[in-house]
Write a protein that holds these residues in place. Structure first.
Motif, PDB file in Angstrom:
ATOM      1  N   GLU A  27       0.810  -1.219   0.000  1.00  0.00           N
ATOM      2  CA  GLU A  27       0.000   0.000   0.000  1.00  0.00           C
ATOM      3  C   GLU A  27       0.845   1.273   0.000  1.00  0.00           C
ATOM      4  N   LEU A  28       2.144   1.134   0.098  1.00  0.00           N
ATOM      5  CA  LEU A  28       3.017   2.301   0.033  1.00  0.00           C
ATOM      6  C   LEU A  28       3.040   2.871  -1.383  1.00  0.00           C
ATOM      7  N   THR A  29       2.988   4.176  -1.501  1.00  0.00           N
ATOM      8  CA  THR A  29       3.209   4.804  -2.795  1.00  0.00           C
ATOM      9  C   THR A  29       4.704   4.731  -3.112  1.00  0.00           C
ATOM     10  N   PRO A  30       5.096   4.904  -4.376  1.00  0.00           N
ATOM     11  CA  PRO A  30       6.539   4.923  -4.679  1.00  0.00           C
ATOM     12  C   PRO A  30       7.315   5.929  -3.833  1.00  0.00           C
ATOM     13  N   LYS A  31       6.748   7.114  -3.632  1.00  0.00           N
ATOM     14  CA  LYS A  31       7.435   8.131  -2.821  1.00  0.00           C
ATOM     15  C   LYS A  31       7.580   7.671  -1.377  1.00  0.00           C
ATOM     16  N   GLN A  32       6.515   7.103  -0.816  1.00  0.00           N
ATOM     17  CA  GLN A  32       6.594   6.610   0.559  1.00  0.00           C
ATOM     18  C   GLN A  32       7.587   5.458   0.669  1.00  0.00           C
ATOM     19  N   TYR A  33       7.592   4.588  -0.332  1.00  0.00           N
ATOM     20  CA  TYR A  33       8.509   3.450  -0.316  1.00  0.00           C
ATOM     21  C   TYR A  33       9.957   3.930  -0.270  1.00  0.00           C
ATOM     22  N   LEU A  34      10.287   4.934  -1.063  1.00  0.00           N
ATOM     23  CA  LEU A  34      11.655   5.454  -1.064  1.00  0.00           C
ATOM     24  C   LEU A  34      12.010   6.096   0.274  1.00  0.00           C
ATOM     25  N   GLU A  35      11.039   6.754   0.896  1.00  0.00           N
ATOM     26  CA  GLU A  35      11.310   7.334   2.211  1.00  0.00           C
ATOM     27  C   GLU A  35      11.566   6.236   3.244  1.00  0.00           C
ATOM     28  N   VAL A  36      10.816   5.143   3.159  1.00  0.00           N
ATOM     29  CA  VAL A  36      11.028   4.014   4.068  1.00  0.00           C
ATOM     30  C   VAL A  36      12.418   3.428   3.865  1.00  0.00           C
ATOM     31  N   PHE A  78       4.267  -2.760  10.302  1.00  0.00           N
ATOM     32  CA  PHE A  78       4.317  -3.683   9.165  1.00  0.00           C
ATOM     33  C   PHE A  78       5.718  -3.732   8.536  1.00  0.00           C
ATOM     34  N   LEU A  79       6.551  -2.738   8.804  1.00  0.00           N
ATOM     35  CA  LEU A  79       7.902  -2.738   8.241  1.00  0.00           C
ATOM     36  C   LEU A  79       8.736  -3.901   8.763  1.00  0.00           C
ATOM     37  N   TYR A  80       8.319  -4.477   9.876  1.00  0.00           N
ATOM     38  CA  TYR A  80       9.103  -5.547  10.504  1.00  0.00           C
ATOM     39  C   TYR A  80       8.544  -6.932  10.191  1.00  0.00           C
ATOM     40  N   ASP A  81       7.602  -6.989   9.271  1.00  0.00           N
ATOM     41  CA  ASP A  81       7.084  -8.274   8.802  1.00  0.00           C
ATOM     42  C   ASP A  81       8.157  -8.921   7.930  1.00  0.00           C
ATOM     43  N   ASP A  82       8.637 -10.095   8.315  1.00  0.00           N
ATOM     44  CA  ASP A  82       9.751 -10.707   7.590  1.00  0.00           C
ATOM     45  C   ASP A  82       9.309 -11.739   6.549  1.00  0.00           C
ATOM     46  N   ARG A  83       8.027 -11.769   6.217  1.00  0.00           N
ATOM     47  CA  ARG A  83       7.566 -12.693   5.164  1.00  0.00           C
ATOM     48  C   ARG A  83       6.651 -11.936   4.190  1.00  0.00           C
ATOM     49  N   ILE A  84       7.193 -10.886   3.594  1.00  0.00           N
ATOM     50  CA  ILE A  84       6.401 -10.078   2.679  1.00  0.00           C
ATOM     51  C   ILE A  84       6.412 -10.691   1.288  1.00  0.00           C
ATOM     52  N   GLU A  85       5.236 -10.937   0.769  1.00  0.00           N
ATOM     53  CA  GLU A  85       5.102 -11.411  -0.613  1.00  0.00           C
ATOM     54  C   GLU A  85       4.695 -10.243  -1.492  1.00  0.00           C
ATOM     55  N   MET A  86       5.282 -10.174  -2.690  1.00  0.00           N
ATOM     56  CA  MET A  86       4.891  -9.134  -3.637  1.00  0.00           C
ATOM     57  C   MET A  86       5.113  -9.661  -5.043  1.00  0.00           C
ATOM     58  N   ASP A  87       4.155  -9.390  -5.925  1.00  0.00           N
ATOM     59  CA  ASP A  87       4.266  -9.887  -7.296  1.00  0.00           C
ATOM     60  C   ASP A  87       4.531  -8.767  -8.294  1.00  0.00           C
ATOM     61  N   HIS A  88       4.949  -7.590  -7.785  1.00  0.00           N
ATOM     62  CA  HIS A  88       5.183  -6.455  -8.675  1.00  0.00           C
ATOM     63  C   HIS A  88       6.262  -5.553  -8.082  1.00  0.00           C
ATOM     64  N   PHE A  89       6.724  -4.617  -8.900  1.00  0.00           N
ATOM     65  CA  PHE A  89       7.710  -3.642  -8.449  1.00  0.00           C
ATOM     66  C   PHE A  89       6.993  -2.360  -8.037  1.00  0.00           C
ATOM     67  N   ILE A  90       7.348  -1.836  -6.873  1.00  0.00           N
ATOM     68  CA  ILE A  90       6.693  -0.639  -6.360  1.00  0.00           C
ATOM     69  C   ILE A  90       7.083   0.587  -7.181  1.00  0.00           C
ATOM     70  N   LEU A  91       8.350   0.665  -7.587  1.00  0.00           N
ATOM     71  CA  LEU A  91       8.793   1.801  -8.394  1.00  0.00           C
ATOM     72  C   LEU A  91       8.489   1.510  -9.857  1.00  0.00           C
ATOM     73  N   PRO A  92       7.593   2.266 -10.502  1.00  0.00           N
ATOM     74  CA  PRO A  92       7.217   1.971 -11.889  1.00  0.00           C
ATOM     75  C   PRO A  92       8.332   2.221 -12.887  1.00  0.00           C
ATOM     76  N   SER A  93       9.281   3.079 -12.538  1.00  0.00           N
ATOM     77  CA  SER A  93      10.410   3.359 -13.429  1.00  0.00           C
ATOM     78  C   SER A  93      11.519   4.026 -12.626  1.00  0.00           C
ATOM     79  N   LEU A  94      12.713   4.066 -13.222  1.00  0.00           N
ATOM     80  CA  LEU A  94      13.838   4.796 -12.641  1.00  0.00           C
ATOM     81  C   LEU A  94      14.256   5.865 -13.650  1.00  0.00           C
ATOM     82  N   LYS A  95      14.288   7.093 -13.201  1.00  0.00           N
ATOM     83  CA  LYS A  95      14.591   8.217 -14.083  1.00  0.00           C
ATOM     84  C   LYS A  95      16.094   8.395 -14.201  1.00  0.00           C
ATOM     85  N   ILE A  96      16.604   8.185 -15.403  1.00  0.00           N
ATOM     86  CA  ILE A  96      18.037   8.279 -15.648  1.00  0.00           C
ATOM     87  C   ILE A  96      18.451   9.731 -15.896  1.00  0.00           C
ATOM     88  N   SER A  97      17.616  10.448 -16.632  1.00  0.00           N
ATOM     89  CA  SER A  97      17.881  11.846 -16.953  1.00  0.00           C
ATOM     90  C   SER A  97      16.544  12.534 -17.201  1.00  0.00           C
TER      91      SER A  97
END
Length: 259
Positions: A27-36, A78-97
């Protein structure tokens, strides 16, 4: 998501602030995920994480007593849950330039070939063991890449990936962005371990720098040789096969041979 309401004294009477807080990693947004990730790496202090994650004014957080800080801290359990399953990438892209970005693989690894997966997981293992940043860049470059680049050229229109150049570009990004992909891959490996338990059996806890349990990585060279068998002439077709299709076949064979 959880609705959080904070009541605090205003200039005239009591004021109220309500917002939605994520209850799990997905449920984290990409921005929140990076802050975490920055918080986990020690790049930001614990007393700043709350106004970075939630729409709480910085001045208001500074006024909170121990009880309020404790209750806010519970939101991050929830950050301390050590069995997190995920089937996707939270960051939709990485900005190179300003004009270039590398997209993430599709959800459920739908567009990831077997060769691409083997490359990514090999560098993932190298970085897990050696903690050398160039392996981290190569790992991320195996996943986030130009959309028109392939790991196995089947048709004349396919453009082979240039992994060293892509990794060099990605290495210029802040480290927490690259580490975010590394951690996300750990979640995806746990998801794969549930679907294909014979290919990705779990290992002991706290096996990596995140403290998360990581499924054991297969011996990809041996596994691929056994998968191809005598069909050497068709090796490129096997390399280009969707990884999830290959995993279904390989997992079934391992299961049958283990009986």
């Amino acid at each position: 998501m959880k609705t959080v309401t904070i009541k605090y004294p205003g200039l005239i009477g009591e004021r109220e602030l309500s917002f939605s807080a994520p209850e799990n990693w997905a449920e984290l947004t990409p921005k929140q995920y990076l802050e975490v990730i920055r918080y986990m790496l020690g790049e930001i202090s614990p007393d700043t994480i709350f106004f970075r994650l939630y729409p709480i004014p910085k001045k208001l957080v500074a006024q909170f007593d121990g009880y309020y800080m404790y209750k806010l801290g519970e939101l991050l359990s929830f950050l301390y849950d050590d069995r997190i399953e995920m089937d996707h990438f939270i960051l939709p892209s990485l900005k190179i330039s300003l004009i270039e970005s590398y997209p993430a693989p599709a959800p459920k690894l739908a567009d990831v070939s077997l060769q691409q997966f083997m490359s990514a997981d090999t560098y993932f293992s190298y970085y897990s063991i050696k903690q050398e940043d160039h392996f981290l860049s190569l790992f991320v470059a195996s996943l986030y890449k130009p959309a028109n680049e392939k790991f196995a050229a089947i048709s004349g229109n396919d453009r082979l990936i240039n992994l060293p150049i892509n990794a060099s570009k990605l290495s210029a990004l802040p480290r927490h962005q690259l580490f975010a992909v590394f951690l996300n891959w750990s979640f995806i490996k746990i998801w794969l371990g549930r679907i294909f338990p014979y290919m990705f059996p779990p290992s002991s806890p706290s096996a990596g720098p995140t403290g998360l349990p990581k499924p054991k990585g297969p011996d990809w060279l041996t596994l691929f040789d056994n998968f191809v068998g005598d069909h050497i002439a068709d090796m490129q077709a096997y390399q280009a096969m969707p990884c999830m299709d290959a995993f279904r076949i390989i997992n079934r064979k391992i299961k049958e041979n283990s009986k």
